[in-house]
Write a protein that holds these residues in place. Sequence first.
Motif, PDB file in Angstrom:
ATOM      1  N   GLY A 194       0.555  -1.261   0.644  1.00  0.00           N
ATOM      2  CA  GLY A 194       0.329   0.568  -0.132  1.00  0.00           C
ATOM      3  C   GLY A 194       0.777   1.284   0.033  1.00  0.00           C
ATOM      4  N   ARG A 195       1.503   0.790   0.834  1.00  0.00           N
ATOM      5  CA  ARG A 195       2.527   2.478   0.940  1.00  0.00           C
ATOM      6  C   ARG A 195       3.661   2.037  -0.669  1.00  0.00           C
ATOM      7  NH1 ARG A 195       4.390   4.045   5.952  1.00  0.00           N
ATOM      8  NH2 ARG A 195       5.792   6.072   4.603  1.00  0.00           N
TER       9      ARG A 195
ATOM     10  N   GLY B 215       2.032   5.892  -7.077  1.00  0.00           N
ATOM     11  CA  GLY B 215       0.954   6.221  -8.123  1.00  0.00           C
ATOM     12  C   GLY B 215       0.183   5.328  -9.147  1.00  0.00           C
ATOM     13  N   TRP B 216      -0.058   3.428  -8.395  1.00  0.00           N
ATOM     14  CA  TRP B 216      -0.191   2.702  -8.818  1.00  0.00           C
ATOM     15  C   TRP B 216      -2.494   2.559  -9.177  1.00  0.00           C
ATOM     16  CZ3 TRP B 216       2.421  -2.218  -5.443  1.00  0.00           C
ATOM     17  CH2 TRP B 216       3.933  -2.357  -6.331  1.00  0.00           C
ATOM     18  N   PRO B 217      -2.479   2.772  -9.887  1.00  0.00           N
ATOM     19  CA  PRO B 217      -4.009   2.141  -9.183  1.00  0.00           C
ATOM     20  C   PRO B 217      -4.878   1.588  -8.348  1.00  0.00           C
ATOM     21  CG  PRO B 217      -3.348   1.826 -12.053  1.00  0.00           C
ATOM     22  CD  PRO B 217      -2.875   1.956 -11.265  1.00  0.00           C
ATOM     23  N   ARG B 218      -5.947   1.942  -8.701  1.00  0.00           N
ATOM     24  CA  ARG B 218      -6.382   0.925  -8.043  1.00  0.00           C
ATOM     25  C   ARG B 218      -6.167  -0.410  -8.273  1.00  0.00           C
ATOM     26  NH1 ARG B 218      -9.168   0.947  -2.564  1.00  0.00           N
ATOM     27  NH2 ARG B 218     -11.031  -0.745  -2.590  1.00  0.00           N
ATOM     28  N   LYS B 219      -7.070  -1.000  -9.400  1.00  0.00           N
ATOM     29  CA  LYS B 219      -7.256  -2.285 -10.036  1.00  0.00           C
ATOM     30  C   LYS B 219      -5.216  -2.887  -9.320  1.00  0.00           C
ATOM     31  CE  LYS B 219      -7.913  -4.331 -14.454  1.00  0.00           C
ATOM     32  NZ  LYS B 219      -7.811  -4.870 -15.589  1.00  0.00           N
ATOM     33  N   THR B 220      -4.263  -2.181  -9.764  1.00  0.00           N
ATOM     34  CA  THR B 220      -2.783  -2.498  -9.306  1.00  0.00           C
ATOM     35  C   THR B 220      -3.082  -3.068  -8.026  1.00  0.00           C
ATOM     36  OG1 THR B 220      -2.369  -1.477 -11.689  1.00  0.00           O
ATOM     37  CG2 THR B 220      -0.335  -2.286  -9.936  1.00  0.00           C
ATOM     38  N   ARG B 221      -3.077  -2.217  -7.712  1.00  0.00           N
ATOM     39  CA  ARG B 221      -3.223  -2.084  -5.680  1.00  0.00           C
ATOM     40  C   ARG B 221      -4.210  -3.620  -5.667  1.00  0.00           C
ATOM     41  NH1 ARG B 221      -3.710   3.653  -3.021  1.00  0.00           N
ATOM     42  NH2 ARG B 221      -2.619   4.423  -3.832  1.00  0.00           N
ATOM     43  N   LEU B 222      -5.251  -4.063  -5.733  1.00  0.00           N
ATOM     44  CA  LEU B 222      -5.780  -5.528  -5.838  1.00  0.00           C
ATOM     45  C   LEU B 222      -4.677  -6.266  -5.931  1.00  0.00           C
ATOM     46  CD1 LEU B 222      -9.800  -4.212  -6.706  1.00  0.00           C
ATOM     47  CD2 LEU B 222      -8.537  -4.113  -4.482  1.00  0.00           C
ATOM     48  N   ILE B 223      -4.480  -6.202  -7.831  1.00  0.00           N
ATOM     49  CA  ILE B 223      -3.898  -7.464  -8.620  1.00  0.00           C
ATOM     50  C   ILE B 223      -3.114  -7.539  -7.327  1.00  0.00           C
ATOM     51  CG2 ILE B 223      -2.572  -8.284 -10.204  1.00  0.00           C
ATOM     52  CD1 ILE B 223      -4.492  -6.855 -12.149  1.00  0.00           C
ATOM     53  N   VAL B 224      -1.447  -6.744  -6.851  1.00  0.00           N
ATOM     54  CA  VAL B 224      -0.746  -7.723  -6.244  1.00  0.00           C
ATOM     55  C   VAL B 224      -1.038  -7.394  -4.677  1.00  0.00           C
ATOM     56  CG1 VAL B 224       1.315  -5.835  -4.817  1.00  0.00           C
ATOM     57  CG2 VAL B 224       0.874  -5.577  -7.283  1.00  0.00           C
ATOM     58  N   ASP B 225      -2.686  -7.308  -3.824  1.00  0.00           N
ATOM     59  CA  ASP B 225      -2.461  -8.142  -3.170  1.00  0.00           C
ATOM     60  C   ASP B 225      -2.884  -9.306  -2.669  1.00  0.00           C
ATOM     61  OD1 ASP B 225      -3.782  -7.260   0.196  1.00  0.00           O
ATOM     62  OD2 ASP B 225      -5.142  -7.851  -0.356  1.00  0.00           O
ATOM     63  N   ARG B 226      -4.051  -9.619  -4.398  1.00  0.00           N
ATOM     64  CA  ARG B 226      -4.291 -10.846  -4.098  1.00  0.00           C
ATOM     65  C   ARG B 226      -3.177 -12.085  -4.613  1.00  0.00           C
ATOM     66  NH1 ARG B 226      -6.767 -13.559  -9.257  1.00  0.00           N
ATOM     67  NH2 ARG B 226      -7.109 -15.279  -8.557  1.00  0.00           N
ATOM     68  N   ALA B 227      -2.155 -11.043  -4.909  1.00  0.00           N
ATOM     69  CA  ALA B 227      -0.386 -11.766  -5.420  1.00  0.00           C
ATOM     70  C   ALA B 227      -0.193 -12.083  -4.268  1.00  0.00           C
ATOM     71  CB  ALA B 227      -0.016 -11.576  -5.942  1.00  0.00           C
ATOM     72  N   LEU B 228      -0.261 -11.640  -3.246  1.00  0.00           N
ATOM     73  CA  LEU B 228       0.737 -11.775  -1.855  1.00  0.00           C
ATOM     74  C   LEU B 228       0.091 -12.453  -0.742  1.00  0.00           C
ATOM     75  CD1 LEU B 228       1.735  -7.920  -0.996  1.00  0.00           C
ATOM     76  CD2 LEU B 228       3.224  -9.979  -2.033  1.00  0.00           C
ATOM     77  N   VAL B 229      -1.300 -12.636  -1.073  1.00  0.00           N
ATOM     78  CA  VAL B 229      -1.934 -14.130  -0.073  1.00  0.00           C
ATOM     79  C   VAL B 229      -1.361 -14.853  -0.895  1.00  0.00           C
ATOM     80  CG1 VAL B 229      -4.435 -14.498   0.493  1.00  0.00           C
ATOM     81  CG2 VAL B 229      -3.510 -11.964   0.095  1.00  0.00           C
ATOM     82  N   ILE B 230      -1.906 -15.135  -2.672  1.00  0.00           N
ATOM     83  CA  ILE B 230      -1.335 -16.681  -2.575  1.00  0.00           C
ATOM     84  C   ILE B 230       0.069 -16.779  -1.535  1.00  0.00           C
ATOM     85  CG2 ILE B 230      -0.805 -17.514  -4.942  1.00  0.00           C
ATOM     86  CD1 ILE B 230      -2.901 -16.279  -5.863  1.00  0.00           C
ATOM     87  N   LEU B 231       1.033 -15.670  -2.548  1.00  0.00           N
ATOM     88  CA  LEU B 231       2.154 -16.410  -2.121  1.00  0.00           C
ATOM     89  C   LEU B 231       3.124 -16.368  -1.367  1.00  0.00           C
ATOM     90  CD1 LEU B 231       4.488 -13.959  -4.813  1.00  0.00           C
ATOM     91  CD2 LEU B 231       3.474 -16.299  -4.962  1.00  0.00           C
ATOM     92  N   LEU B 232       2.365 -15.826   0.279  1.00  0.00           N
ATOM     93  CA  LEU B 232       3.267 -14.921   1.887  1.00  0.00           C
ATOM     94  C   LEU B 232       1.811 -15.612   3.093  1.00  0.00           C
ATOM     95  CD1 LEU B 232       4.331 -11.795   1.462  1.00  0.00           C
ATOM     96  CD2 LEU B 232       5.487 -13.977   1.500  1.00  0.00           C
ATOM     97  N   THR B 233       1.062 -16.891   2.152  1.00  0.00           N
ATOM     98  CA  THR B 233      -0.338 -17.364   3.649  1.00  0.00           C
ATOM     99  C   THR B 233       0.329 -18.329   4.580  1.00  0.00           C
ATOM    100  OG1 THR B 233      -1.859 -17.143   2.428  1.00  0.00           O
ATOM    101  CG2 THR B 233      -2.062 -18.353   3.564  1.00  0.00           C
TER     102      THR B 233
END
Length: 452
Positions: free
Chosen positions: A74-75, A81-99
């Motif tokens: 998020g920071r 200046g990432w758009p909201r779509k890119t932030r959601l995509i990265v957040d989903r990828a982090l959940v997959i990799l770091l759970t």
Amino acid sequence: MTAVWDRRPQPARVKHGRRGGPRRPDPPCAPPPPVAWYQPALFQARRDLTLSKARDEDAQGDNPWLAWARHSAGRLGEAHGWPRKTRLIVDRALVILLTSHTEGDVLRYSEILPVLRSRGLSVERTTEVLDRIGVFVDDRPSSFDLCLTSKLSPLAPGIARDVHDWARLLHDGGPRSRPRNATTVWNYLNRILPALQEWSNRYDHLREVTRDDILTHLETVQGSQRQTIIVALRSLFGQARKNGTVFKNPTSRIRVGQRELGVIQPLQPQDISGSIAAVTHPADRLVLALAAVHAARPGAIRRLQLDDVDIGNRRLSINGRTRPLDELTLQLTQDWLEFRRLRWPGTANPHLLINKQTALGTGPIGKNSVAGPALRGQTATLERLRTDRQLEEALAHGPDPLHLAEVFGLSQATAIRYANSARALLEHLWETTPRLHHEPTDPPPDIGAPKP
């Protein structure tokens, strides 16, 4: 019966100020995981992450690494200046990799790539976040090593080993040598590859190559190619001599000779007009003006930042040298800044020139993006325009190397070369221009005879 117009599907009722479900809230603030002792693994086994899934209950878990990664993403997205779509995509990828991530685990690029690519997630942005929190290992093979191995495969093993060590030293540098540009390394290697392949048919090591072998090969080349080969072979055998793989340097006392540089010729007006008509994009027109008016190199143009352009004081800084901003460059800069503001209003990239790919990051544009496609096939390229501008300065203010070095920040050798070219052009112009011979006439009566 129901009327026909009543059978048409009705639009969904808008809730939460938008269609669909409510917006996902931003990840909460989270500190880095506490440093604790752990037992390091004896070896890192490759994991299969293709079966991992991004579930809502995993995103709400108490894994400190996942919470810190989401907060860091998020920071980072806010700063770049990432758009909201890119932030959601990265957040989903982090959940997959770091759970199920634990202390001491690392994520390799070869493990991440198939997982994210199969789901259409951003690999570049995700690895940027993982590298920020210190759990990413880039295990991709170097393109330089792959290309070097391919080029040295036809050589004898003993010769290829010495050439590989020499090329790596040129590329990476050493305790007493600075790293060279990859283009320089490939130029040296490509020049001496024919000789190395010929010697590999007869010899097994570089220590078997004699001075006569080198002189025999040099007789087949001439000009600048011969000089480049001598310089490359001197460097190769000198490094082999330091490493102890050869007992004597066979290139010693072989003179390189002085390189004769030709006279730089100015561009014709029709060539410049063709390049001006070929560029239409605001960024390409600004790049053309920076090369033709300020003699800026493509690399310096790519590194220009917004702070280097002072519109109010009409000043421009290129490679740390401040110069006045002329009217043409000022107008083109304002046009590009207006286009930049309308096209990418939320970008945080500090560079002056950006494109669709770099608007979401902080790096400069690529080499091929600096007006390359627009000027393809034109005589007046960026390099020719830059050279023509420096030659024009030398012709206008006299062939003075000190003046050229002060205006454009050139080295002594480069400034002397432009001065010599300008002097040769002026001498040729003086010899070819017809001169008018006026016969002496009697002075007017009121002036009197001239003094002896």
